[in-house]
Design a protein around this motif. Structure first.
Motif, PDB file in Angstrom:
ATOM      1  N   CYS A 128      63.956  40.611  55.322  1.00 47.89           N
ATOM      2  CA  CYS A 128      63.292  41.813  55.840  1.00 47.89           C
ATOM      3  C   CYS A 128      61.834  41.580  56.244  1.00 47.89           C
ATOM      4  O   CYS A 128      61.193  42.477  56.764  1.00 47.89           O
ATOM      5  CB  CYS A 128      63.377  42.937  54.825  1.00 47.89           C
ATOM      6  N   GLN A 129      61.272  40.401  55.941  1.00 47.98           N
ATOM      7  CA  GLN A 129      59.890  40.065  56.305  1.00 47.98           C
ATOM      8  C   GLN A 129      58.847  40.786  55.456  1.00 47.98           C
ATOM      9  O   GLN A 129      57.653  40.730  55.746  1.00 47.98           O
ATOM     10  CB  GLN A 129      59.601  40.304  57.799  1.00 47.98           C
ATOM     11  N   ASP A 130      59.275  41.530  54.402  1.00 44.23           N
ATOM     12  CA  ASP A 130      58.314  42.101  53.464  1.00 44.23           C
ATOM     13  C   ASP A 130      57.728  40.940  52.647  1.00 44.23           C
ATOM     14  O   ASP A 130      58.272  39.837  52.648  1.00 44.23           O
ATOM     15  CB  ASP A 130      59.016  43.104  52.541  1.00 44.23           C
ATOM     16  N   LEU A 131      56.618  41.182  51.961  1.00 45.64           N
ATOM     17  CA  LEU A 131      56.008  40.112  51.168  1.00 45.64           C
ATOM     18  C   LEU A 131      56.778  39.891  49.875  1.00 45.64           C
ATOM     19  O   LEU A 131      57.212  40.845  49.233  1.00 45.64           O
ATOM     20  CB  LEU A 131      54.548  40.464  50.850  1.00 45.64           C
ATOM     21  N   THR A 132      56.897  38.653  49.486  1.00 42.54           N
ATOM     22  CA  THR A 132      57.592  38.321  48.241  1.00 42.54           C
ATOM     23  C   THR A 132      57.130  36.957  47.764  1.00 42.54           C
ATOM     24  O   THR A 132      56.556  36.191  48.533  1.00 42.54           O
ATOM     25  CB  THR A 132      59.120  38.318  48.454  1.00 42.54           C
ATOM     26  N   ARG A 173      52.679  47.713  53.280  1.00 42.24           N
ATOM     27  CA  ARG A 173      52.201  48.893  52.554  1.00 42.24           C
ATOM     28  C   ARG A 173      53.060  50.116  52.831  1.00 42.24           C
ATOM     29  O   ARG A 173      53.171  51.009  52.003  1.00 42.24           O
ATOM     30  CB  ARG A 173      50.740  49.188  52.927  1.00 42.24           C
ATOM     31  N   ASP A 174      53.678  50.142  54.040  1.00 44.23           N
ATOM     32  CA  ASP A 174      54.536  51.273  54.376  1.00 44.23           C
ATOM     33  C   ASP A 174      55.820  51.237  53.551  1.00 44.23           C
ATOM     34  O   ASP A 174      56.359  52.278  53.192  1.00 44.23           O
ATOM     35  CB  ASP A 174      54.858  51.260  55.872  1.00 44.23           C
ATOM     36  N   VAL A 175      56.305  50.020  53.242  1.00 45.99           N
ATOM     37  CA  VAL A 175      57.472  49.900  52.363  1.00 45.99           C
ATOM     38  C   VAL A 175      57.139  50.531  51.018  1.00 45.99           C
ATOM     39  O   VAL A 175      57.907  51.341  50.480  1.00 45.99           O
ATOM     40  CB  VAL A 175      57.867  48.417  52.154  1.00 45.99           C
ATOM     41  N   ALA A 176      55.951  50.195  50.492  1.00 46.27           N
ATOM     42  CA  ALA A 176      55.545  50.729  49.194  1.00 46.27           C
ATOM     43  C   ALA A 176      55.480  52.254  49.242  1.00 46.27           C
ATOM     44  O   ALA A 176      55.909  52.933  48.302  1.00 46.27           O
ATOM     45  CB  ALA A 176      54.195  50.143  48.791  1.00 46.27           C
ATOM     46  N   ALA A 177      54.967  52.821  50.360  1.00 50.30           N
ATOM     47  CA  ALA A 177      54.839  54.275  50.477  1.00 50.30           C
ATOM     48  C   ALA A 177      56.214  54.943  50.464  1.00 50.30           C
ATOM     49  O   ALA A 177      56.421  55.951  49.773  1.00 50.30           O
ATOM     50  CB  ALA A 177      54.086  54.634  51.758  1.00 50.30           C
ATOM     51  N   ILE A 178      57.169  54.363  51.203  1.00 51.35           N
ATOM     52  CA  ILE A 178      58.509  54.974  51.257  1.00 51.35           C
ATOM     53  C   ILE A 178      59.226  54.798  49.928  1.00 51.35           C
ATOM     54  O   ILE A 178      59.903  55.706  49.443  1.00 51.35           O
ATOM     55  CB  ILE A 178      59.323  54.383  52.433  1.00 51.35           C
ATOM     56  N   GLU A 179      59.039  53.647  49.283  1.00 54.72           N
ATOM     57  CA  GLU A 179      59.661  53.420  47.973  1.00 54.72           C
ATOM     58  C   GLU A 179      59.186  54.452  46.943  1.00 54.72           C
ATOM     59  O   GLU A 179      59.941  54.864  46.076  1.00 54.72           O
ATOM     60  CB  GLU A 179      59.363  52.007  47.462  1.00 54.72           C
ATOM     61  N   ARG A 180      57.920  54.857  47.074  1.00 52.73           N
ATOM     62  CA  ARG A 180      57.386  55.832  46.114  1.00 52.73           C
ATOM     63  C   ARG A 180      58.121  57.166  46.170  1.00 52.73           C
ATOM     64  O   ARG A 180      58.150  57.893  45.179  1.00 52.73           O
ATOM     65  CB  ARG A 180      55.885  56.065  46.380  1.00 52.73           C
ATOM     66  N   THR A 181      58.705  57.510  47.323  1.00 51.01           N
ATOM     67  CA  THR A 181      59.420  58.789  47.418  1.00 51.01           C
ATOM     68  C   THR A 181      60.716  58.771  46.600  1.00 51.01           C
ATOM     69  O   THR A 181      61.248  59.806  46.271  1.00 51.01           O
ATOM     70  CB  THR A 181      59.828  59.106  48.881  1.00 51.01           C
ATOM     71  N   ARG A 182      61.238  57.574  46.317  1.00 50.76           N
ATOM     72  CA  ARG A 182      62.519  57.399  45.613  1.00 50.76           C
ATOM     73  C   ARG A 182      63.665  58.113  46.335  1.00 50.76           C
ATOM     74  O   ARG A 182      64.673  58.470  45.752  1.00 50.76           O
ATOM     75  CB  ARG A 182      62.445  57.940  44.171  1.00 50.76           C
ATOM     76  N   GLU A 183      63.531  58.348  47.627  1.00 51.02           N
ATOM     77  CA  GLU A 183      64.527  59.085  48.402  1.00 51.02           C
ATOM     78  C   GLU A 183      65.366  58.144  49.252  1.00 51.02           C
ATOM     79  O   GLU A 183      66.392  58.536  49.791  1.00 51.02           O
ATOM     80  CB  GLU A 183      63.829  60.075  49.359  1.00 51.02           C
TER      81      GLU A 183
END
Lengths: 201, 201
Positions: free
Chosen positions: B62-66, B91-101
């Motif tokens: 997915c090209q996210d950092l790891t 950072r946008d991944v982190a923002a969407i993950e925070r919604t838990r939706e």
């Protein structure tokens, strides 16, 4: 789990978050900035931290920070060695140097007497100051601690210690700041400004 | 010469000053803070920078950092592999993950198409996205680029590229932010909110 939770990134964010005035969001932004730096530049940042910690220590005379044995001010032959300005912190030396008005030496206490925080004269560089006054031909000590309760108390305490040595002790003038507005000056500052009034010549 | 000009300290201040949002005064404060840290802690800070730079890279999917080969989201068996949410930045991944939706996967572009800044599709992780769509059974791609001119243009560009592959492409809803005030919503947001109105059931 988002990238913030990748352990090495989480550790870097945590380190930035410990810095004063840096909150969670800023720490994240700084960590991502460091990750995005061109090759070699993050390494330079890490090296600068290590180098500063390893090479910087206190000047053996005035206790200001230096990377040599004696700081540049104590080593300068053109400075007036009969005057010592006592400050709380290395940053205060920089502030007074910026005025270009002072040509004497300094002595950095590295703090103020503060019983609330458990800081007594023994935690400050007071011994070193007294040794300088005994061993060198000092004529005047200018107290330039901050105008706070602790700064005042420290200046008074040192003045009493120094008095028997026959050295003149002075204090920075209190008054209204230049460019300030009388209307907004607090009562204590204003009454000190009145007390310290001088002849208009 | 004050302590700010001691070369190792000057270098450390300079490094802090390069960080985004950090000015001269703050850089000096941070450098002094680092000098005052207990033994070993400045070394931990430097090590965290080096470790993050050496171990963090992009997830091969997915090209996210790891810090591994594949990130924790791509490796999680319980995530819905038929949905990919396309974002600009980790950072946008982190923002969407925070919604838990959201329970699908992500794809991080690492930027947006911006001819003004010389960023075209080749500088983004577009090839990698197309490869995933060809090789995996993806049913829906959700465009979650920022609601800016560049974000919009990038979403439209990708939507056209993806259309021939027969994958459904959707966009995050526009509208008034929850807790916002109609009076202060800008015209474009308000007209998008009207357009996107839904049945009250």
């Amino acid at each position: 789990m988002s990238s913030y939770q990748v352990p090495p990134l989480a550790r870097l964010i945590e380190q930035f978050e410990r810095l004063p005035g840096i909150g969670r969001k800023t720490a994240q932004r700084l960590a991502f900035f460091v990750l995005d730096l061109p090759p070699g530049e993050a390494e330079q940042f890490a090296a600068a931290i290590l180098e500063a910690r390893q090479t910087i220590h206190c000047c053996s005379i005035c206790q200001d920070l230096t990377d040599g044995d004696v700081c540049a001010i104590c080593a300068a032959s053109e400075r007036d060695r009969a005057t010592i300005c006592v400050v709380e912190d290395p940053r205060d030396v920089a502030a007074i140097e910026r005025t270009r008005e002072y040509n004497g030496l300094y002595h950095v206490l590295h703090g103020v007497i503060s019983p609330m925080d458990g800081v007594g004269p023994d935690q400050l560089r007071v011994k070193e100051l007294l040794a300088r006054l005994s061993n060198e031909a000092v004529e005047e000590v200018i107290m330039a601690t901050n105008p706070t309760v602790e700064g005042e108390a420290t200046a008074l305490y040192l003045a009493r210690l120094i008095a028997p040595l026959g050295v003149r002790v002075t204090r920075l003038a209190y008054g209204i700041p230049v460019g300030g507005d009388l209307e907004y000056a607090d009562d204590v500052t204003l009454s000190r400004a009145l007390e310290g009034r001088s002849e208009l010549s």
